[in-house]
Design an enzyme around this catalytic site. Sequence first.
Site, PDB file in Angstrom:
ATOM      1  N   GLY A 125       0.816  -1.214   0.000  1.00 50.15           N
ATOM      2  CA  GLY A 125       0.000   0.000   0.000  1.00 50.15           C
ATOM      3  C   GLY A 125       0.848   1.261   0.000  1.00 50.15           C
ATOM      4  O   GLY A 125       0.392   2.329   0.415  1.00 50.15           O
TER       5      GLY A 125
ATOM      6  N   SER B  86       4.040   1.052  -4.903  1.00 45.62           N
ATOM      7  CA  SER B  86       5.173   0.620  -5.719  1.00 45.62           C
ATOM      8  C   SER B  86       4.786   0.703  -7.200  1.00 45.62           C
ATOM      9  O   SER B  86       5.615   1.057  -8.038  1.00 45.62           O
ATOM     10  CB  SER B  86       5.604  -0.795  -5.343  1.00 45.62           C
ATOM     11  OG  SER B  86       4.517  -1.682  -5.442  1.00 45.62           O
TER      12      SER B  86
ATOM     13  N   GLU C 240      -3.177   2.054 -15.260  1.00 45.46           N
ATOM     14  CA  GLU C 240      -3.883   1.187 -14.301  1.00 45.46           C
ATOM     15  C   GLU C 240      -5.330   0.952 -14.754  1.00 45.46           C
ATOM     16  O   GLU C 240      -5.815  -0.176 -14.749  1.00 45.46           O
ATOM     17  CB  GLU C 240      -3.945   1.862 -12.912  1.00 45.46           C
ATOM     18  CG  GLU C 240      -2.605   2.134 -12.291  1.00 45.46           C
ATOM     19  CD  GLU C 240      -2.151   1.036 -11.339  1.00 45.46           C
ATOM     20  OE1 GLU C 240      -2.883   0.049 -11.139  1.00 45.46           O
ATOM     21  OE2 GLU C 240      -1.037   1.177 -10.803  1.00 45.46           O
TER      22      GLU C 240
ATOM     23  N   ASP D 252      -1.914   8.454  -6.156  1.00 43.94           N
ATOM     24  CA  ASP D 252      -0.585   7.844  -6.049  1.00 43.94           C
ATOM     25  C   ASP D 252       0.347   8.364  -7.134  1.00 43.94           C
ATOM     26  O   ASP D 252       1.513   8.696  -6.876  1.00 43.94           O
ATOM     27  CB  ASP D 252      -0.685   6.320  -6.162  1.00 43.94           C
ATOM     28  CG  ASP D 252      -1.662   5.727  -5.158  1.00 43.94           C
ATOM     29  OD1 ASP D 252      -2.060   6.453  -4.234  1.00 43.94           O
ATOM     30  OD2 ASP D 252      -2.021   4.554  -5.312  1.00 43.94           O
TER      31      ASP D 252
ATOM     32  N   TYR E 206     -11.525  -3.306  -4.310  1.00 44.30           N
ATOM     33  CA  TYR E 206     -11.353  -1.882  -4.571  1.00 44.30           C
ATOM     34  C   TYR E 206     -12.370  -1.412  -5.608  1.00 44.30           C
ATOM     35  O   TYR E 206     -13.065  -0.412  -5.415  1.00 44.30           O
ATOM     36  CB  TYR E 206      -9.915  -1.647  -5.065  1.00 44.30           C
ATOM     37  CG  TYR E 206      -9.573  -0.201  -5.288  1.00 44.30           C
ATOM     38  CD1 TYR E 206      -8.949   0.534  -4.294  1.00 44.30           C
ATOM     39  CD2 TYR E 206      -9.867   0.434  -6.485  1.00 44.30           C
ATOM     40  CE1 TYR E 206      -8.638   1.871  -4.485  1.00 44.30           C
ATOM     41  CE2 TYR E 206      -9.562   1.770  -6.690  1.00 44.30           C
ATOM     42  CZ  TYR E 206      -8.940   2.474  -5.698  1.00 44.30           C
ATOM     43  OH  TYR E 206      -8.631   3.803  -5.890  1.00 44.30           O
TER      44      TYR E 206
HETATM   45  C1  GLA Z   1      -4.993   3.040  -3.813  1.00 50.10           C
HETATM   46  C2  GLA Z   1      -5.330   3.755  -5.114  1.00 50.10           C
HETATM   47  C3  GLA Z   1      -5.512   5.253  -4.885  1.00 50.10           C
HETATM   48  C4  GLA Z   1      -6.446   5.541  -3.718  1.00 50.10           C
HETATM   49  C5  GLA Z   1      -6.083   4.699  -2.502  1.00 50.10           C
HETATM   50  C6  GLA Z   1      -7.079   4.822  -1.392  1.00 50.10           C
HETATM   51  O1  GLA Z   1      -3.729   3.442  -3.376  1.00 50.10           O
HETATM   52  O2  GLA Z   1      -4.346   3.536  -6.073  1.00 50.10           O
HETATM   53  O3  GLA Z   1      -5.961   5.859  -6.070  1.00 50.10           O
HETATM   54  O4  GLA Z   1      -7.784   5.343  -4.084  1.00 50.10           O
HETATM   55  O5  GLA Z   1      -5.952   3.315  -2.828  1.00 50.10           O
HETATM   56  O6  GLA Z   1      -7.090   6.116  -0.925  1.00 50.10           O
END
Ligand code: GLA
Length: 381
Positions: A125, A128, A161, A173, A222
Amino acid sequence: MQAQTHLNDCFKGAYGQSAELTSYAPGRVNLIGDHTDYNDGFVLPAAINFGTSILASKRTDRLVKVIAIDINNEQLSFDLDDVSFDDSALWSNYIRGSLIELMSAGEDIQGANLLISGNVPQGAGLSSSASFEIAILKTFADLYQLSLSGIDAAKMGQGAENNFVGCNCGIMDQLISALGKKSHAMLLDCRTLTYNYAKIPTDMTIMVVNSNVKRELVASEYNTRREQCEQVAKFFNKSALRDVTLSQLEASKSDIEDQLYRRARHVISENERTIHALTALNDNDMPTLSRLMAQSHASLKDDFEVTVPELDILVEILSAVLGNRGGTRMTGGGFGGCVVALMPKALVEQANNAVLEQYQVRTNIKPDVYICTAEQGAFTA
Ligand code: GLA
């Protein structure tokens, strides 16, 4: 990360020439604001001192040749005119997807020889994959003198992604990996992509603790969370939950299925907490940050249901040490991975000891503790 001279030697050994350049992009930790980015909301991440390095040189043909030092020196190559998903080397799809995005934007590139090495813990998390995408985009931008902004690169990384890898993630990210600032966190408005930096107080440390619970079913869980949020936004006739207030949600509570109601309550309240946290960080107001981070964790646990017991245990251990002198919560997508804690430097040793003494006894899993600093992004001027 492997030493630069070793990487230079490996590159030369493999490709018979020296690398023309090395590019680097950091991973990230999110201080607060999770599962808000794909709801057009607010996030407060920092780029960290863990990242992906790529040594590279141009080729005159259309081949991209890659050596992944940290994946048993795995090697592969593909043709830019025939990029397809690779089930046998999943890591390479981040490169493939990013280059497809770059070419679809009309950027003129040729092939490259690449050697990749990174130290962002995988599946923890800490992004990477975003660090990998942004490092690839930075590499091609520098090799072929493309005028790519950090925001362009972030959108392309997210595109890789969403359109190629199959994770419907938001933009946090990639954007912080591209545009992080040394010693600062970033308050990002994920709708307008405008941002403010907030200095991490100099007497504070960011500690990240890896639960070492490998994240499972992340992509499917997710994507389900994202669909649930979109469903509630649609109920309110809005394009995103960003535009729904807590009082509107409360007023319609009886018309919304309980689980969906709780998902939305997390997102809407998390947006408020994140904006509030920026002020608290700027004011070095630790008691407020501590409360906001605790509320964020509880909301991610009870309403959004993305924590696991091991993350809850880590938060419990750390908050017992920190009290209101620091804050702690799970960070990132959840379902395993890390917790983040912002704490006075003076409490680092005590917090570290508490984690080492108690976590393994309670879970049978050995934790990893990383002391993180906030760093520059790959495209930060
Ligand atoms: C992952 C996703 C991000 C975000 C987080 C949760 O890291 O890649 O875009 O949604 O989860 O905040």
